[in-house]
Design a protein around this motif. Sequence first.
Motif, PDB file in Angstrom:
ATOM      1  N   LEU A   1       2.691  10.034   9.646  1.00 39.48           N
ATOM      2  CA  LEU A   1       2.824   8.574   9.556  1.00 39.48           C
ATOM      3  C   LEU A   1       4.282   8.139   9.743  1.00 39.48           C
ATOM      4  O   LEU A   1       4.579   7.250  10.546  1.00 39.48           O
ATOM      5  N   TYR A   2       5.193   8.788   9.009  1.00 39.03           N
ATOM      6  CA  TYR A   2       6.592   8.347   9.074  1.00 39.03           C
ATOM      7  C   TYR A   2       7.234   8.675  10.421  1.00 39.03           C
ATOM      8  O   TYR A   2       8.138   7.971  10.868  1.00 39.03           O
TER       9      TYR A   2
ATOM     10  N   GLU B   1      -4.047  -3.107   8.982  1.00 37.40           N
ATOM     11  CA  GLU B   1      -3.503  -2.151   9.946  1.00 37.40           C
ATOM     12  C   GLU B   1      -3.752  -2.621  11.383  1.00 37.40           C
ATOM     13  O   GLU B   1      -2.875  -2.464  12.235  1.00 37.40           O
TER      14      GLU B   1
ATOM     15  N   ARG C   1       0.841  -1.207   0.000  1.00 34.71           N
ATOM     16  CA  ARG C   1       0.000   0.000   0.000  1.00 34.71           C
ATOM     17  C   ARG C   1       0.875   1.256   0.000  1.00 34.71           C
ATOM     18  O   ARG C   1       0.655   2.187  -0.763  1.00 34.71           O
ATOM     19  N   LYS C   2       1.857   1.270   0.903  1.00 39.02           N
ATOM     20  CA  LYS C   2       2.689   2.480   1.013  1.00 39.02           C
ATOM     21  C   LYS C   2       3.635   2.624  -0.184  1.00 39.02           C
ATOM     22  O   LYS C   2       3.877   3.728  -0.661  1.00 39.02           O
TER      23      LYS C   2
ATOM     24  N   ARG D   1      -7.374   1.288  -1.508  1.00 38.64           N
ATOM     25  CA  ARG D   1      -6.722   0.252  -0.690  1.00 38.64           C
ATOM     26  C   ARG D   1      -7.220  -1.152  -1.020  1.00 38.64           C
ATOM     27  O   ARG D   1      -6.585  -2.141  -0.673  1.00 38.64           O
TER      28      ARG D   1
ATOM     29  N   GLU E   1       1.880  11.994   5.355  1.00 37.05           N
ATOM     30  CA  GLU E   1       3.121  11.201   5.385  1.00 37.05           C
ATOM     31  C   GLU E   1       4.035  11.617   6.538  1.00 37.05           C
ATOM     32  O   GLU E   1       4.688  10.786   7.154  1.00 37.05           O
TER      33      GLU E   1
ATOM     34  N   GLN F   1      11.760   5.905  -2.304  1.00 42.52           N
ATOM     35  CA  GLN F   1      11.039   5.316  -1.162  1.00 42.52           C
ATOM     36  C   GLN F   1      10.309   4.056  -1.598  1.00 42.52           C
ATOM     37  O   GLN F   1      10.315   3.037  -0.901  1.00 42.52           O
TER      38      GLN F   1
ATOM     39  N   ASP G   1       1.578   4.014  -3.019  1.00 38.23           N
ATOM     40  CA  ASP G   1       1.355   5.459  -2.831  1.00 38.23           C
ATOM     41  C   ASP G   1       2.540   6.251  -3.390  1.00 38.23           C
ATOM     42  O   ASP G   1       2.381   7.202  -4.142  1.00 38.23           O
ATOM     43  N   SER G   2       3.745   5.821  -2.993  1.00 40.33           N
ATOM     44  CA  SER G   2       4.948   6.565  -3.383  1.00 40.33           C
ATOM     45  C   SER G   2       5.223   6.435  -4.876  1.00 40.33           C
ATOM     46  O   SER G   2       5.567   7.410  -5.532  1.00 40.33           O
TER      47      SER G   2
ATOM     48  N   LEU H   1      10.556   0.104  -0.168  1.00 41.59           N
ATOM     49  CA  LEU H   1       9.379  -0.577   0.356  1.00 41.59           C
ATOM     50  C   LEU H   1       9.050  -1.843  -0.458  1.00 41.59           C
ATOM     51  O   LEU H   1       8.720  -2.884   0.109  1.00 41.59           O
TER      52      LEU H   1
ATOM     53  N   ASN I   1      -2.675   1.778  -3.892  1.00 41.23           N
ATOM     54  CA  ASN I   1      -2.482   3.181  -3.502  1.00 41.23           C
ATOM     55  C   ASN I   1      -3.817   3.873  -3.242  1.00 41.23           C
ATOM     56  O   ASN I   1      -4.849   3.463  -3.786  1.00 41.23           O
TER      57      ASN I   1
END
Lengths: 95, 252
Positions: B111-112, B180, B13-14, B225, B108, B51, B17-18, B55, B83
């Motif tokens: 989150l990060y 999650e 998922r992440k 998602r 982000e 990134q 996104d990136s 990942l 994403n």
Amino acid sequence: MSKKEWPLWEVFIRSKQGLSHKHAGSLRAPDEEMAINNARDVYTRRSEGVSIWVVESKNVVASDPSEAGPMFEPANSKIYRHPTFYEVPEGIKHM
Amino acid sequence: MTKQEALFEFLLRKADDSLILGHRLSEWCGHGPILEEDIALTNISLDLIGQATELYKYAAEVEDKGRTEDDLAFLRIEREYKNVLLVEQLNGDFGKTIVRQFFFDHFEHLLYEGLMNSKDERISAIATKTIKEVKYHLRHSSEWIIRLGDGTEESHDRVQASVKDLSRFINELFYQDEVEEILIKEGIIPDVKEFRVAFENNIEKILEEATLKLPEEKWQLTGGRKGVHSEHLGYLLAELQYMQRTYPGMEW
């Protein structure tokens, strides 16, 4: 839409090893904060620096190229101003 | 769902996104409104693709089925991309690109910061590297929001329209399901619900300075998602995957 151009900025970068900021180039930005951001993006993307100065180009006062003769030529004939008339004793390092 | 499956899904998922946002920003290359901004947007694009690489690499190891990071990035079909819908939205004008980035960067960042304390050492290491990039992205998009919002009448109106348009995708950033829940319990990821208020305060503070407003309307879109995307992703993937699909295994 306004076509007014953003002011020009001069960018100075200090490299990791360097002690002083060196002129890297110029760029356009609407204000000082954006000038720093743009300088970061344009001039430090390959790890060139650890510190940035920006100065709006209009604030740089430059010598007049047509005055180069009186400004710089008198120094040419004064070689005694160079520190080359001393003998460096053996054993002195880092000179 | 096992912990391993949940971790794989979260990383995907992440990473998606990136990658998708990184690809979108790369479309600005050579088309930026000014040279300086052209370079800034493509720098951010490269950060995001970097990134994604980290990942995907970890995701491929976690999955342990012989797929590589390239297989994950280039050889899945649209429904397998996870994403959020926000990142696949079209660039629009420069202001719209900045609004999309602004919402994403603020999320982000929180989150990060949380992921830096992950019990998973690999995620914590990736987050420690990523947070520095995210902080700069955040600064870049926030500064622009203020200047465009509080700029000319035209820049204000355009960027306000994009805030209204793209705010429909904010809720999905906070999407959570079984994936999650498992990872929160294991201490691998933070619970994003806990920083929802901080997120809203942060963006509203900057929007206010920019004389912009989030719309009253609370209708929100979701689906990314679970692999249910807007019409825009298919076209993006066609371009993204073209080389690997046409010349399988190609390297350069």
